[in-house]
Design a protein around this motif. Structure first.
Motif, PDB file in Angstrom:
ATOM      1  N   VAL A  76       0.878  -1.169   0.000  1.00  0.00           N
ATOM      2  CA  VAL A  76       0.000   0.000   0.000  1.00  0.00           C
ATOM      3  C   VAL A  76       0.913   1.215   0.000  1.00  0.00           C
ATOM      4  CG1 VAL A  76      -0.290  -0.077   2.541  1.00  0.00           C
ATOM      5  CG2 VAL A  76      -1.906   1.219   1.109  1.00  0.00           C
ATOM      6  N   LEU A  77       0.883   1.969  -1.095  1.00  0.00           N
ATOM      7  CA  LEU A  77       1.874   3.022  -1.268  1.00  0.00           C
ATOM      8  C   LEU A  77       1.337   4.153  -2.135  1.00  0.00           C
ATOM      9  CD1 LEU A  77       2.587   1.962  -4.274  1.00  0.00           C
ATOM     10  CD2 LEU A  77       4.408   0.702  -3.152  1.00  0.00           C
ATOM     11  N   ARG A  78       2.099   5.232  -2.160  1.00  0.00           N
ATOM     12  CA  ARG A  78       1.789   6.360  -3.026  1.00  0.00           C
ATOM     13  C   ARG A  78       2.379   6.100  -4.408  1.00  0.00           C
ATOM     14  NH1 ARG A  78       4.317   8.489   1.401  1.00  0.00           N
ATOM     15  NH2 ARG A  78       6.053   9.232   0.110  1.00  0.00           N
ATOM     16  N   PRO A  79       1.821   6.718  -5.456  1.00  0.00           N
ATOM     17  CA  PRO A  79       2.330   6.449  -6.801  1.00  0.00           C
ATOM     18  C   PRO A  79       3.829   6.674  -6.952  1.00  0.00           C
ATOM     19  CG  PRO A  79       0.258   7.633  -6.938  1.00  0.00           C
ATOM     20  CD  PRO A  79       0.628   7.593  -5.475  1.00  0.00           C
ATOM     21  N   LEU A 116      -4.255  -0.685  -7.015  1.00  0.00           N
ATOM     22  CA  LEU A 116      -3.550  -0.377  -8.270  1.00  0.00           C
ATOM     23  C   LEU A 116      -2.478   0.700  -8.101  1.00  0.00           C
ATOM     24  CD1 LEU A 116      -6.202  -0.444 -11.152  1.00  0.00           C
ATOM     25  CD2 LEU A 116      -4.637  -2.244 -10.424  1.00  0.00           C
ATOM     26  N   GLY A 117      -1.951   0.848  -6.884  1.00  0.00           N
ATOM     27  CA  GLY A 117      -0.940   1.873  -6.655  1.00  0.00           C
ATOM     28  C   GLY A 117      -1.498   3.279  -6.632  1.00  0.00           C
ATOM     29  N   SER A 132      -8.988  -2.349  -6.429  1.00  0.00           N
ATOM     30  CA  SER A 132      -9.567  -1.885  -5.159  1.00  0.00           C
ATOM     31  C   SER A 132      -9.212  -0.422  -4.979  1.00  0.00           C
ATOM     32  CB  SER A 132      -9.024  -2.714  -3.981  1.00  0.00           C
ATOM     33  OG  SER A 132      -7.616  -2.539  -3.862  1.00  0.00           O
ATOM     34  N   GLY A 133     -10.004   0.271  -4.170  1.00  0.00           N
ATOM     35  CA  GLY A 133      -9.664   1.635  -3.797  1.00  0.00           C
ATOM     36  C   GLY A 133      -9.803   2.676  -4.884  1.00  0.00           C
ATOM     37  N   LEU A 134     -10.331   2.315  -6.048  1.00  0.00           N
ATOM     38  CA  LEU A 134     -10.397   3.275  -7.152  1.00  0.00           C
ATOM     39  C   LEU A 134     -11.489   4.318  -6.946  1.00  0.00           C
ATOM     40  CD1 LEU A 134      -9.877   0.984 -10.268  1.00  0.00           C
ATOM     41  CD2 LEU A 134      -8.179   2.296  -8.976  1.00  0.00           C
ATOM     42  N   PHE A 135     -12.569   3.922  -6.296  1.00  0.00           N
ATOM     43  CA  PHE A 135     -13.695   4.840  -6.129  1.00  0.00           C
ATOM     44  C   PHE A 135     -13.304   6.064  -5.306  1.00  0.00           C
ATOM     45  CE2 PHE A 135     -15.360   0.704  -7.078  1.00  0.00           C
ATOM     46  CZ  PHE A 135     -16.403   0.952  -7.955  1.00  0.00           C
ATOM     47  N   THR A 136     -12.479   5.858  -4.298  1.00  0.00           N
ATOM     48  CA  THR A 136     -12.074   6.983  -3.458  1.00  0.00           C
ATOM     49  C   THR A 136     -10.898   7.755  -4.056  1.00  0.00           C
ATOM     50  OG1 THR A 136     -10.887   5.357  -2.093  1.00  0.00           O
ATOM     51  CG2 THR A 136     -13.002   6.180  -1.283  1.00  0.00           C
ATOM     52  N   PRO A 164     -10.375   3.686 -17.839  1.00  0.00           N
ATOM     53  CA  PRO A 164      -9.010   3.722 -18.390  1.00  0.00           C
ATOM     54  C   PRO A 164      -7.980   3.068 -17.492  1.00  0.00           C
ATOM     55  CG  PRO A 164     -10.079   5.850 -18.627  1.00  0.00           C
ATOM     56  CD  PRO A 164     -10.958   5.042 -17.733  1.00  0.00           C
ATOM     57  N   PHE A 165      -8.139   3.204 -16.203  1.00  0.00           N
ATOM     58  CA  PHE A 165      -7.162   2.656 -15.263  1.00  0.00           C
ATOM     59  C   PHE A 165      -7.325   1.144 -15.121  1.00  0.00           C
ATOM     60  CE2 PHE A 165      -7.990   7.072 -14.401  1.00  0.00           C
ATOM     61  CZ  PHE A 165      -6.710   7.606 -14.401  1.00  0.00           C
ATOM     62  N   VAL A 166      -8.557   0.681 -15.146  1.00  0.00           N
ATOM     63  CA  VAL A 166      -8.802  -0.763 -15.138  1.00  0.00           C
ATOM     64  C   VAL A 166      -8.288  -1.379 -16.432  1.00  0.00           C
ATOM     65  CG1 VAL A 166     -10.592  -2.540 -15.072  1.00  0.00           C
ATOM     66  CG2 VAL A 166     -10.742  -0.563 -13.555  1.00  0.00           C
TER      67      VAL A 166
END
Length: 280
Positions: A143-146, A169-170, A200-204, A218-220
């Protein structure tokens, strides 16, 4: 098909403060969230089991999670925490395995996103801890920042015997949409065969109150192109996801995002990958 939610949390604020819940935006999360609350939502969404993931880097939380897993069939696995920098990390992992519910321990995670050092994962003492995680037959959740993705690539390259699971997804730049640097770093990580990632976590990461399927797609698509369905797994990130979408919305939207896949490929993302990677 067994549907696995590979990323969810619970907490009881009377037991332990969640000190990351700061600011007015996170106020809806400042209450207890339990498996009893989640269970009817998973049933309504057609989710069969979950992976319970750590939230706070303290030694007391993981034994509590393992005990929950031992007493509740909803939880198929636990991604816990231990101090990777400790010289006694191998003994600590063995101790967790010996606890009630210890057989449910499937991975370890540290809040790397909170470390100021972008190369924290490359420290010698951390690498020694990662080697112990691999020796214990566990996965390691990232679990990290880009901007920490390049260090994750180097860490995964240095430990081919360890499976690295990239959470959320980073954290791609859904808001605003600037996927170029993130996409290149994600491809570098996905090139390594010992890596998988969570949808996971894309919505937020999107605008909480105005996101759309088109914002996320696009990210998926990049994730599917780079990792492929056999190396991607679905995770709700409940209850954090509730800042932007309720549980059924998250599951239903994820299914829509995977609509162009074959039935077999969807099954991999929705359960097969998690079952295989975490040994559920």
């Amino acid at each position: 098909m067994t549907v696995i939610d590979a990323h969810q949390h619970v907490w009881d604020l009377s037991v332990r403060d969640q000190d990351w819940l700061t600011g007015p935006g996170l106020a809806p999360l400042r209450r207890d969230f339990t498996l009893d609350e989640l269970r009817p939502q998973t049933a309504a969404a057609g989710v069969d089991a979950t992976v319970l993931v750590q939230t706070i880097c303290v030694p007391e939380e993981t034994p509590e999670y393992l005990a929950l897993a031992a007493g509740d069939p909803l939880v198929a696995g636990v991604v816990g925490w231990t101090d990777l920098t400790s010289p006694a990390v191998a003994d600590a992992l063995a101790g967790l395995r010996a606890l009630p519910g210890g057989g449910h321990l499937v991975g370890i995670r540290h809040q790397v996103q909170e470390e100021a050092d972008p190369d924290w994962l490359l420290r010698p003492e951390v690498d020694r801890g990662l080697a112990a995680v691999a020796s214990a037959g566990l996965a390691y959740d990232l679990v990290l920042r880009p901007e920490q993705l390049p260090a994750a690539v180097e860490a995964a390259r240095a430990r081919p015997e360890l499976t690295f699971v990239l959470d959320h997804l980073g954290k791609p730049p859904v808001r605003p949409r600037r996927p170029d640097t993130w996409a290149a770093d994600l491809r570098a990580l996905a090139w390594l065969p010992n890596t998988v990632a969570k949808l996971s976590g894309l919505f937020t990461e999107a605008h909480w109150h105005s996101w759309s399927l088109a914002d996320l797609q696009p990210f998926v698509s990049v994730a599917l192109e780079t990792f492929g369905p056999r190396r991607l797994m679905f995770g709700s990130d409940w209850p954090v996801c509730t800042l932007a979408a309720d549980y059924e919305q998250v599951v239903a939207t994820t299914r829509e995002l995977l609509a162009d896949l074959s039935a077999h490929e969807r099954n991999e993302v929705l359960g097969g990958t998690a079952t295989r990677v975490y040994g559920l």
